[in-house]
Design a protein around this motif. Sequence first.
Motif, PDB file in Angstrom:
ATOM      1  N   GLN A  89     -52.744  37.150  82.422  1.00  0.00           N
ATOM      2  CA  GLN A  89     -53.571  36.975  81.225  1.00  0.00           C
ATOM      3  C   GLN A  89     -52.900  37.509  79.957  1.00  0.00           C
ATOM      4  N   TRP A  90     -51.963  38.420  80.078  1.00  0.00           N
ATOM      5  CA  TRP A  90     -51.217  38.890  78.903  1.00  0.00           C
ATOM      6  C   TRP A  90     -49.961  38.042  78.766  1.00  0.00           C
ATOM      7  N   ASP A  91     -50.159  36.804  78.357  1.00  0.00           N
ATOM      8  CA  ASP A  91     -49.098  35.811  78.260  1.00  0.00           C
ATOM      9  C   ASP A  91     -49.574  34.733  77.282  1.00  0.00           C
ATOM     10  N   TRP A  92     -48.826  33.682  77.122  1.00  0.00           N
ATOM     11  CA  TRP A  92     -49.185  32.529  76.309  1.00  0.00           C
ATOM     12  C   TRP A  92     -50.203  31.695  77.077  1.00  0.00           C
ATOM     13  N   PRO A  93     -51.214  31.104  76.464  1.00  0.00           N
ATOM     14  CA  PRO A  93     -51.531  31.007  75.030  1.00  0.00           C
ATOM     15  C   PRO A  93     -52.636  31.981  74.611  1.00  0.00           C
ATOM     16  N   VAL A  94     -52.689  33.141  75.241  1.00  0.00           N
ATOM     17  CA  VAL A  94     -53.816  34.049  75.063  1.00  0.00           C
ATOM     18  C   VAL A  94     -53.667  34.870  73.786  1.00  0.00           C
ATOM     19  N   GLY A  95     -54.725  34.889  72.995  1.00  0.00           N
ATOM     20  CA  GLY A  95     -54.789  35.741  71.818  1.00  0.00           C
ATOM     21  C   GLY A  95     -55.795  36.851  72.052  1.00  0.00           C
ATOM     22  N   TRP A  96     -55.314  38.084  72.070  1.00  0.00           N
ATOM     23  CA  TRP A  96     -56.152  39.243  72.342  1.00  0.00           C
ATOM     24  C   TRP A  96     -56.546  39.922  71.024  1.00  0.00           C
ATOM     25  N   ASN A 145     -58.042  31.310  73.300  1.00  0.00           N
ATOM     26  CA  ASN A 145     -56.896  30.413  73.288  1.00  0.00           C
ATOM     27  C   ASN A 145     -56.541  30.140  71.829  1.00  0.00           C
ATOM     28  N   VAL A 146     -55.475  30.767  71.343  1.00  0.00           N
ATOM     29  CA  VAL A 146     -55.143  30.651  69.919  1.00  0.00           C
ATOM     30  C   VAL A 146     -54.286  29.421  69.628  1.00  0.00           C
ATOM     31  N   ILE A 147     -53.923  28.682  70.656  1.00  0.00           N
ATOM     32  CA  ILE A 147     -53.157  27.446  70.460  1.00  0.00           C
ATOM     33  C   ILE A 147     -54.114  26.270  70.304  1.00  0.00           C
ATOM     34  N   ASP A 148     -55.018  26.098  71.251  1.00  0.00           N
ATOM     35  CA  ASP A 148     -55.940  24.962  71.240  1.00  0.00           C
ATOM     36  C   ASP A 148     -57.306  25.319  70.657  1.00  0.00           C
ATOM     37  N   GLY A 149     -57.592  26.606  70.481  1.00  0.00           N
ATOM     38  CA  GLY A 149     -58.930  27.034  70.093  1.00  0.00           C
ATOM     39  C   GLY A 149     -59.807  27.211  71.330  1.00  0.00           C
ATOM     40  N   GLY A 150     -60.940  27.845  71.170  1.00  0.00           N
ATOM     41  CA  GLY A 150     -61.850  28.029  72.290  1.00  0.00           C
ATOM     42  C   GLY A 150     -61.428  29.157  73.209  1.00  0.00           C
ATOM     43  N   LEU A 167     -42.065  36.102  64.006  1.00  0.00           N
ATOM     44  CA  LEU A 167     -43.496  36.047  64.283  1.00  0.00           C
ATOM     45  C   LEU A 167     -44.016  34.610  64.349  1.00  0.00           C
ATOM     46  N   ALA A 168     -43.365  33.705  63.656  1.00  0.00           N
ATOM     47  CA  ALA A 168     -43.791  32.294  63.687  1.00  0.00           C
ATOM     48  C   ALA A 168     -43.787  31.731  65.107  1.00  0.00           C
ATOM     49  N   GLU A 169     -42.932  32.266  65.978  1.00  0.00           N
ATOM     50  CA  GLU A 169     -42.862  31.785  67.360  1.00  0.00           C
ATOM     51  C   GLU A 169     -44.140  32.092  68.136  1.00  0.00           C
ATOM     52  N   PHE A 170     -44.857  33.111  67.732  1.00  0.00           N
ATOM     53  CA  PHE A 170     -46.076  33.537  68.426  1.00  0.00           C
ATOM     54  C   PHE A 170     -47.331  32.936  67.806  1.00  0.00           C
ATOM     55  N   ARG A 171     -47.183  32.322  66.655  1.00  0.00           N
ATOM     56  CA  ARG A 171     -48.359  31.964  65.868  1.00  0.00           C
ATOM     57  C   ARG A 171     -48.873  30.571  66.199  1.00  0.00           C
ATOM     58  N   GLY A 172     -50.138  30.520  66.625  1.00  0.00           N
ATOM     59  CA  GLY A 172     -50.817  29.258  66.806  1.00  0.00           C
ATOM     60  C   GLY A 172     -51.716  28.982  65.613  1.00  0.00           C
ATOM     61  N   ALA A 173     -52.467  27.925  65.698  1.00  0.00           N
ATOM     62  CA  ALA A 173     -53.370  27.572  64.602  1.00  0.00           C
ATOM     63  C   ALA A 173     -54.494  28.581  64.442  1.00  0.00           C
ATOM     64  N   HIS A 174     -54.734  29.392  65.489  1.00  0.00           N
ATOM     65  CA  HIS A 174     -55.904  30.264  65.488  1.00  0.00           C
ATOM     66  C   HIS A 174     -55.557  31.743  65.680  1.00  0.00           C
ATOM     67  N   GLY A 175     -54.306  32.105  65.517  1.00  0.00           N
ATOM     68  CA  GLY A 175     -53.922  33.505  65.682  1.00  0.00           C
ATOM     69  C   GLY A 175     -52.623  33.631  66.445  1.00  0.00           C
ATOM     70  N   LEU A 176     -52.378  34.806  66.998  1.00  0.00           N
ATOM     71  CA  LEU A 176     -51.116  35.131  67.644  1.00  0.00           C
ATOM     72  C   LEU A 176     -51.260  35.180  69.156  1.00  0.00           C
ATOM     73  N   ALA A 177     -50.447  34.385  69.860  1.00  0.00           N
ATOM     74  CA  ALA A 177     -50.381  34.469  71.313  1.00  0.00           C
ATOM     75  C   ALA A 177     -49.549  35.683  71.707  1.00  0.00           C
ATOM     76  N   PHE A 178     -49.825  36.231  72.870  1.00  0.00           N
ATOM     77  CA  PHE A 178     -49.135  37.459  73.279  1.00  0.00           C
ATOM     78  C   PHE A 178     -47.650  37.218  73.501  1.00  0.00           C
ATOM     79  N   THR A 179     -47.274  36.061  74.005  1.00  0.00           N
ATOM     80  CA  THR A 179     -45.870  35.681  74.162  1.00  0.00           C
ATOM     81  C   THR A 179     -45.656  34.333  73.478  1.00  0.00           C
ATOM     82  N   PRO A 180     -44.411  33.987  73.148  1.00  0.00           N
ATOM     83  CA  PRO A 180     -44.184  32.726  72.434  1.00  0.00           C
ATOM     84  C   PRO A 180     -44.179  31.491  73.327  1.00  0.00           C
ATOM     85  N   ARG A 181     -44.201  31.685  74.634  1.00  0.00           N
ATOM     86  CA  ARG A 181     -44.229  30.556  75.570  1.00  0.00           C
ATOM     87  C   ARG A 181     -44.761  31.062  76.914  1.00  0.00           C
TER      88      ARG A 181
END
Length: 418
Positions: A314-321, A367-372, A287-301
């Motif tokens: 849209q169901w891909d990285w860096p999207v957090g649904w 965007n769970v990687i960069d925020g916003g 799960l750490a591969e999917f985890r950004g600073a703000h939640g879980l991205a749908f894919t790890p890359r």
Amino acid sequence: MADRADEWRGLDALVETWWDQNLATATPEDVANDERGTLIELPRPYSTAGGGEGAFPEMYGWDTYFISLGMLEHGRADLVRDHLVNQLSMIDRFGMVLNGNRSYYLTRSQPPLTADSLVRYLDATGDLEFARESLRLLEKEYDEYWCAAHHSTDVGLATNRDLGDPGLRAELAAEAETGLDFTPIFNGDVRRCAPLLTNSCLVRVAEALSELHSRCGDAERSAYWAAESERRAAIIRSLCWSPRDSFFRELDVERGAQLDVDSLSAFWTMWAGVATETQAAGMVQRLAEFRGAHGLAFTPRPHPSPHAEFSHCQWDWPVGWPPMQIIVVSALLRYGFDELARAISADFVGLQIDEFHRTGALWEKYNVIDGGTDLPLERYPSVPMRGWSAASIAVLGAVAYGRPATTSDDIESELFGA
């Protein structure tokens, strides 16, 4: 400055006031006055996917499940019952819960979650008579729609197919039935696949039917559905588990091979109880591969889009649904990973709070990687949306911070101007 828990309690109290505001109807009069001429009548009021923001102004299949979870967090089982009545009405008339209550959605469903919603409603209300009356229609949808020829595969799992959407290519329409419109995880054609999300939902449908029959005193039917749940779960464990990767992977049925794009869809196997304890422990390590600073991205890359129409999915990285955060957190709690569930919940709710302070809105996706909400563009940018985003405030915030017996109106007023 209030701490994050107080900020959540304030926003949660505001969300609680939205449920009644978000209600729409599809009465005969509404249908007659619909400018688009596509609205399908429903017997009870419902919360639209977009809520008061105006986006997606229909009752959508799987959005409604997550909205109902948020409503139950706030003790609004009355509204959840209306949702169930509407979805059961769809099954009665059309054989399935529609993608949405528009005529252009008559050719497909979305992930089957009504049975689980009914169990949760029953837990909250004890309304056994309503549950008993619902069983026939839930069984009808499972047997006659999800196990119909167009969903069947040679391996005993279900695929996804649309029955003739005139506006989308068949591959895209079928992918829309998974709820993941659109994604790289099926290599461009879900009709070749037995999706983890769909089949995990069907495991849970059968498990829920077993629970409901048991509560209604029918041991024979309860045993039948328990066996059906385990039958499908066993096939998923046999064909979709990768010991090398410690992960459940999407299955290309036609090639008899697992696909190589991992996603949070794998955690639906934990949500449904398909994964063994050992498998769950391995998945949690990934799960750490999917985890950004703000939640879980749908894919790890990020992955290239398999669809010519779109440069990005849209169901891909860096999207957090929001719904995927809810499912993964629920999965973690089911297997006892409570601390991790709380941490992920706090990360995502924190992002939602920050964006609400900045914009005055909740958003469809983040965007769970960069925020916003700045994300690669598929068909449209992230839009203001209540629906499952409001539900994630209620559900995940309660996991992260614990739901208080009462919420302070003073906190709500101070933080959000309510």
